[in-house]
Design an enzyme around this catalytic site. Structure first.
Site, PDB file in Angstrom:
ATOM      1  N   SER A   9       0.824  -1.212   0.000  1.00 28.38           N
ATOM      2  CA  SER A   9       0.000   0.000   0.000  1.00 28.38           C
ATOM      3  C   SER A   9       0.854   1.257   0.000  1.00 28.38           C
ATOM      4  CB  SER A   9      -0.833   0.053   1.280  1.00 28.38           C
ATOM      5  OG  SER A   9      -1.753  -0.978   1.333  1.00 28.38           O
ATOM      6  N   HIS A  68      -0.751  -2.476  -7.189  1.00 29.33           N
ATOM      7  CA  HIS A  68      -1.535  -2.123  -6.000  1.00 29.33           C
ATOM      8  C   HIS A  68      -3.037  -2.155  -6.298  1.00 29.33           C
ATOM      9  CE1 HIS A  68      -2.559   1.064  -2.725  1.00 29.33           C
ATOM     10  NE2 HIS A  68      -2.746  -0.153  -2.282  1.00 29.33           N
ATOM     11  N   GLU A 114      -3.055   0.577  -9.126  1.00 28.64           N
ATOM     12  CA  GLU A 114      -1.908   1.483  -9.284  1.00 28.64           C
ATOM     13  C   GLU A 114      -0.713   0.615  -9.685  1.00 28.64           C
ATOM     14  OE1 GLU A 114      -1.633   5.311  -6.418  1.00 28.64           O
ATOM     15  OE2 GLU A 114      -1.711   3.437  -5.335  1.00 28.64           O
ATOM     16  N   ASN A 152      -2.731   6.226  -1.260  1.00 27.88           N
ATOM     17  CA  ASN A 152      -2.650   6.346   0.202  1.00 27.88           C
ATOM     18  C   ASN A 152      -1.975   7.626   0.676  1.00 27.88           C
ATOM     19  OD1 ASN A 152      -4.127   4.131   1.200  1.00 27.88           O
ATOM     20  ND2 ASN A 152      -2.557   2.790   0.341  1.00 27.88           N
TER      21      ASN A 152
HETATM   22  N1  CAA Z   1     -15.933  -8.743  -1.842  1.00 29.65           N
HETATM   23  C1  CAA Z   1     -16.490  -8.968  -3.045  1.00 29.65           C
HETATM   24  N2  CAA Z   1     -17.547  -8.283  -3.503  1.00 29.65           N
HETATM   25  C2  CAA Z   1     -18.107  -7.385  -2.679  1.00 29.65           C
HETATM   26  C3  CAA Z   1     -17.594  -7.113  -1.397  1.00 29.65           C
HETATM   27  C4  CAA Z   1     -16.467  -7.836  -0.985  1.00 29.65           C
HETATM   28  N3  CAA Z   1     -15.895  -7.650   0.206  1.00 29.65           N
HETATM   29  N4  CAA Z   1     -18.358  -6.159  -0.818  1.00 29.65           N
HETATM   30  C5  CAA Z   1     -19.307  -5.836  -1.704  1.00 29.65           C
HETATM   31  N5  CAA Z   1     -19.155  -6.570  -2.831  1.00 29.65           N
HETATM   32  C6  CAA Z   1     -19.963  -6.491  -4.049  1.00 29.65           C
HETATM   33  C7  CAA Z   1     -21.392  -6.929  -3.808  1.00 29.65           C
HETATM   34  O1  CAA Z   1     -21.533  -8.314  -3.995  1.00 29.65           O
HETATM   35  C8  CAA Z   1     -22.127  -6.144  -4.870  1.00 29.65           C
HETATM   36  O2  CAA Z   1     -21.949  -6.801  -6.111  1.00 29.65           O
HETATM   37  P1  CAA Z   1     -23.017  -6.702  -7.308  1.00 29.65           P
HETATM   38  O3  CAA Z   1     -22.958  -5.292  -7.798  1.00 29.65           O
HETATM   39  O4  CAA Z   1     -22.514  -7.688  -8.291  1.00 29.65           O
HETATM   40  O5  CAA Z   1     -24.344  -7.043  -6.733  1.00 29.65           O
HETATM   41  C9  CAA Z   1     -21.372  -4.829  -4.945  1.00 29.65           C
HETATM   42  O6  CAA Z   1     -20.070  -5.107  -4.414  1.00 29.65           O
HETATM   43  C10 CAA Z   1     -22.013  -3.730  -4.108  1.00 29.65           C
HETATM   44  O7  CAA Z   1     -22.165  -4.239  -2.800  1.00 29.65           O
HETATM   45  P2  CAA Z   1     -23.316  -3.825  -1.772  1.00 29.65           P
HETATM   46  O8  CAA Z   1     -24.532  -3.385  -2.524  1.00 29.65           O
HETATM   47  O9  CAA Z   1     -23.486  -4.908  -0.777  1.00 29.65           O
HETATM   48  O10 CAA Z   1     -22.683  -2.654  -0.947  1.00 29.65           O
HETATM   49  P3  CAA Z   1     -22.311  -1.199  -1.324  1.00 29.65           P
HETATM   50  O11 CAA Z   1     -23.067  -0.674  -2.498  1.00 29.65           O
HETATM   51  O12 CAA Z   1     -22.367  -0.488  -0.042  1.00 29.65           O
HETATM   52  O13 CAA Z   1     -20.785  -1.306  -1.784  1.00 29.65           O
HETATM   53  C11 CAA Z   1     -18.482  -1.206  -1.329  1.00 29.65           C
HETATM   54  C12 CAA Z   1     -19.809  -1.892  -0.987  1.00 29.65           C
HETATM   55  C13 CAA Z   1     -18.158  -1.446  -2.787  1.00 29.65           C
HETATM   56  C14 CAA Z   1     -17.437  -1.857  -0.451  1.00 29.65           C
HETATM   57  C15 CAA Z   1     -18.632   0.343  -1.070  1.00 29.65           C
HETATM   58  O14 CAA Z   1     -19.048   0.554   0.252  1.00 29.65           O
HETATM   59  C16 CAA Z   1     -17.350   1.091  -1.305  1.00 29.65           C
HETATM   60  O15 CAA Z   1     -16.982   1.420  -2.428  1.00 29.65           O
HETATM   61  N6  CAA Z   1     -16.618   1.415  -0.193  1.00 29.65           N
HETATM   62  C17 CAA Z   1     -15.360   2.130  -0.270  1.00 29.65           C
HETATM   63  C18 CAA Z   1     -14.267   1.167  -0.643  1.00 29.65           C
HETATM   64  C19 CAA Z   1     -12.943   1.847  -0.756  1.00 29.65           C
HETATM   65  O16 CAA Z   1     -12.766   3.042  -0.569  1.00 29.65           O
HETATM   66  N7  CAA Z   1     -11.923   1.030  -1.075  1.00 29.65           N
HETATM   67  C20 CAA Z   1     -10.559   1.486  -1.129  1.00 29.65           C
HETATM   68  C21 CAA Z   1      -9.906   1.197   0.216  1.00 29.65           C
HETATM   69  S1  CAA Z   1      -8.250   1.793   0.260  1.00 29.65           S
HETATM   70  C22 CAA Z   1      -7.373   0.612  -0.538  1.00 29.65           C
HETATM   71  O17 CAA Z   1      -7.857  -0.420  -0.945  1.00 29.65           O
HETATM   72  C23 CAA Z   1      -5.923   0.882  -0.714  1.00 29.65           C
HETATM   73  C24 CAA Z   1      -5.038   0.577   0.431  1.00 29.65           C
HETATM   74  O18 CAA Z   1      -3.843   0.333   0.163  1.00 29.65           O
HETATM   75  C25 CAA Z   1      -5.464   0.622   1.837  1.00 29.65           C
HETATM   76  P1  NAD Z   2      -4.402  -9.355   5.964  1.00 30.82           P
HETATM   77  O1  NAD Z   2      -3.948  -9.161   7.352  1.00 30.82           O
HETATM   78  O2  NAD Z   2      -5.863  -9.534   5.697  1.00 30.82           O
HETATM   79  O3  NAD Z   2      -3.660 -10.611   5.297  1.00 30.82           O
HETATM   80  C1  NAD Z   2      -2.284 -10.772   5.282  1.00 30.82           C
HETATM   81  C2  NAD Z   2      -2.004 -12.256   5.091  1.00 30.82           C
HETATM   82  O4  NAD Z   2      -0.597 -12.427   4.833  1.00 30.82           O
HETATM   83  C3  NAD Z   2      -2.328 -13.096   6.321  1.00 30.82           C
HETATM   84  O5  NAD Z   2      -3.168 -14.184   5.947  1.00 30.82           O
HETATM   85  C4  NAD Z   2      -0.959 -13.578   6.814  1.00 30.82           C
HETATM   86  O6  NAD Z   2      -0.981 -14.855   7.403  1.00 30.82           O
HETATM   87  C5  NAD Z   2      -0.171 -13.576   5.518  1.00 30.82           C
HETATM   88  N1  NAD Z   2       1.283 -13.503   5.716  1.00 30.82           N
HETATM   89  C6  NAD Z   2       1.967 -12.755   6.582  1.00 30.82           C
HETATM   90  N2  NAD Z   2       3.294 -12.976   6.464  1.00 30.82           N
HETATM   91  C7  NAD Z   2       3.432 -13.897   5.470  1.00 30.82           C
HETATM   92  C8  NAD Z   2       4.546 -14.562   4.885  1.00 30.82           C
HETATM   93  N3  NAD Z   2       5.795 -14.319   5.294  1.00 30.82           N
HETATM   94  N4  NAD Z   2       4.324 -15.466   3.910  1.00 30.82           N
HETATM   95  C9  NAD Z   2       3.059 -15.732   3.496  1.00 30.82           C
HETATM   96  N5  NAD Z   2       1.964 -15.141   4.015  1.00 30.82           N
HETATM   97  C10 NAD Z   2       2.160 -14.243   4.995  1.00 30.82           C
HETATM   98  O7  NAD Z   2      -3.836  -8.104   5.159  1.00 30.82           O
HETATM   99  P2  NAD Z   2      -4.398  -7.462   3.804  1.00 30.82           P
HETATM  100  O8  NAD Z   2      -5.360  -6.397   4.154  1.00 30.82           O
HETATM  101  O9  NAD Z   2      -4.780  -8.531   2.868  1.00 30.82           O
HETATM  102  O10 NAD Z   2      -3.084  -6.717   3.279  1.00 30.82           O
HETATM  103  C11 NAD Z   2      -2.066  -7.413   2.588  1.00 30.82           C
HETATM  104  C12 NAD Z   2      -1.195  -6.427   1.835  1.00 30.82           C
HETATM  105  O11 NAD Z   2      -2.027  -5.697   0.911  1.00 30.82           O
HETATM  106  C13 NAD Z   2      -0.498  -5.370   2.700  1.00 30.82           C
HETATM  107  O12 NAD Z   2       0.749  -5.058   2.134  1.00 30.82           O
HETATM  108  C14 NAD Z   2      -1.446  -4.187   2.594  1.00 30.82           C
HETATM  109  O13 NAD Z   2      -0.831  -2.961   2.837  1.00 30.82           O
HETATM  110  C15 NAD Z   2      -1.886  -4.300   1.150  1.00 30.82           C
HETATM  111  N6  NAD Z   2      -3.169  -3.664   0.847  1.00 30.82           N
HETATM  112  C16 NAD Z   2      -4.176  -3.693   1.756  1.00 30.82           C
HETATM  113  C17 NAD Z   2      -5.393  -3.092   1.436  1.00 30.82           C
HETATM  114  C18 NAD Z   2      -6.533  -3.115   2.393  1.00 30.82           C
HETATM  115  O14 NAD Z   2      -7.511  -2.373   2.209  1.00 30.82           O
HETATM  116  N7  NAD Z   2      -6.500  -3.918   3.438  1.00 30.82           N
HETATM  117  C19 NAD Z   2      -5.584  -2.491   0.180  1.00 30.82           C
HETATM  118  C20 NAD Z   2      -4.509  -2.522  -0.756  1.00 30.82           C
HETATM  119  C21 NAD Z   2      -3.312  -3.098  -0.396  1.00 30.82           C
END
Ligand code: CAA
Ligand code: NAD
Length: 283
Positions: free
Chosen positions: A119, A140, A152, A190
């Site tokens: 991330s 990503h 990304e 991020n």
């Molecule tokens: N896995 C698979 N599919 C999922 C799911 C999941 N966890 N959650 C929801 N879905 C699917 C549903 O099955 C549904 O599919 P269909 O259109 O085929 O029916 C669709 O998504 C919409 O779901 P819902 O109607 O149940 O719910 P919603 O409209 O509230 O949407 C959401 C759910 C898509 C998660 C929405 O709340 C959303 O976009 N949230 C924000 C997500 C976001 O910002 N993600 C980025 C996080 S940051 C990141 O990823 C980067 C990082 O490095 C941290």
């Molecule tokens: P998570 O905690 O759900 O899963 C991580 C998994 O990795 C666990 O099942 C753990 O057992 C496994 N693991 C740890 N060390 C390991 C190793 N040495 N060998 C094999 N498996 C190992 O975490 P997550 O949310 O799936 O995040 C995973 C990666 O994806 C991180 O780098 C995170 O920053 C990135 N990411 C997360 C998100 C998010 O929204 N959570 C979005 C984009 C990217």
């Protein structure tokens, strides 16, 4: 570069989602984690997602079974010897990732591309743990992987053009939209998202409003699909903290200091949805 077999390292919420869409895209997929129970948990999530799609009429039973048939569980890293592309989605920790990339470099075939779903961590530093930095790249995905369109793509300093092109093509084959970004802490996603989430946590910490009110303001006022505290729980509070630490350290700027409340929750094991408790409580 011909990619047929993909190995996904980490069967958590991101790894299982990546494995699902790769298998749906027709690739053979090895899903790897440290313990069998973790791999099976990831496979169970995939099964549930696919079954939901069948119920909705978006997938046939046969397509579901074919997809599941392309997924191979693994707890032995040596299976990387079979892969054309390895996508690492283990925890957001540089030590874990560099150790994995160093090991994978020794096991994977010479032609294999090593991608990280990190991330925020520098791809160039991860690549330096291998003898093939030209074949290391950031890929990503966003959470939830089957739903979010963006990938990304991050080049490390030494990433080869043909490797970039292969990964761009692969992302498109998964029906995703690749966007190229440079190798800076947090990339684009991020760098912008996580300070907003951190600020929402400060807003709670300073008593400006309740968690529900903070989420309502951003949902109803800014049309965000989830409030920032709900989103933090969804991402995982440990991951949010690691990302803030990477931004803080990487830029040396205090504007990225993680909120003490975020640290406290992570220390308590309140990691959000995945642990059953974060800002909210989950069943
Ligand atoms: N896995 C698979 N599919 C999922 C799911 C999941 N966890 N959650 C929801 N879905 C699917 C549903 O099955 C549904 O599919 P269909 O259109 O085929 O029916 C669709 O998504 C919409 O779901 P819902 O109607 O149940 O719910 P919603 O409209 O509230 O949407 C959401 C759910 C898509 C998660 C929405 O709340 C959303 O976009 N949230 C924000 C997500 C976001 O910002 N993600 C980025 C996080 S940051 C990141 O990823 C980067 C990082 O490095 C941290
Ligand atoms: P998570 O905690 O759900 O899963 C991580 C998994 O990795 C666990 O099942 C753990 O057992 C496994 N693991 C740890 N060390 C390991 C190793 N040495 N060998 C094999 N498996 C190992 O975490 P997550 O949310 O799936 O995040 C995973 C990666 O994806 C991180 O780098 C995170 O920053 C990135 N990411 C997360 C998100 C998010 O929204 N959570 C979005 C984009 C990217």
């Amino acid at each position: 570069m011909d990619i047929q077999k993909v190995m996904v390292i980490g069967a958590g919420q991101m790894g299982s989602g990546i494995a699902q869409i790769c298998a749906m895209g027709g690739y053979d997929v090895i899903l790897h984690d440290l313990k069998e129970e973790f791999v099976h948990k990831g496979l169970a999530v995939i099964d549930k997602n696919l079954s939901r799609s069948v119920e909705k009429g978006k997938l046939t039973e046969r397509e579901k079974n074919d997809t599941l048939g392309r997924l191979l569980p693994s707890i032995d890293l040596k299976n990387a010897a079979e892969a054309d592309l390895i996508i690492e989605a283990a925890v957001e920790n540089m030590e874990v990732k560099t150790k994995l990339f160093n090991d994978l470099d020794q096991i994977a075939p010479e032609h294999a591309i090593l991608a990280s779903n990190t991330s925020s961590l520098p791809i160039t530093e991860i690549a330096a743990a291998t003898t093939r930095p030209e074949k290391v790249i950031g890929m990503h995905f966003m959470n939830p992987v089957p739903v979010m369109k963006l990938v990304e793509i991050i080049r490390g300093l030494a990433t080869a053009e043909e490797v970039y092109k292969s990964i761009e093509q692969m992302a498109k084959s998964l029906d995703k939209v690749p966007v190229e970004v440079n190798d800076f802490p947090g990339f684009v996603s991020n760098r912008i998202l996580m300070p907003m989430i951190n600020e929402a946590i400060y807003t709670l910490y300073e008593g400006v409003a309740s968690k529900e009110s903070i989420d309502d303001v951003m949902k109803l006022g800014m049309n965000h699909p989830m409030g920032p505290l709900t989103l933090a729980d969804f991402i995982g509070l440990d991951t949010c903290l690691y990302i803030m630490e990477t931004l803080h350290e990487g830029f040396g700027d205090d504007k990225y200091r993680p909120c003490p409340l975020l640290r406290k929750y992570v220390k308590a094991g309140w990691l959000g949805k995945k642990s059953g408790r974060g800002f909210y409580v989950y069943n």
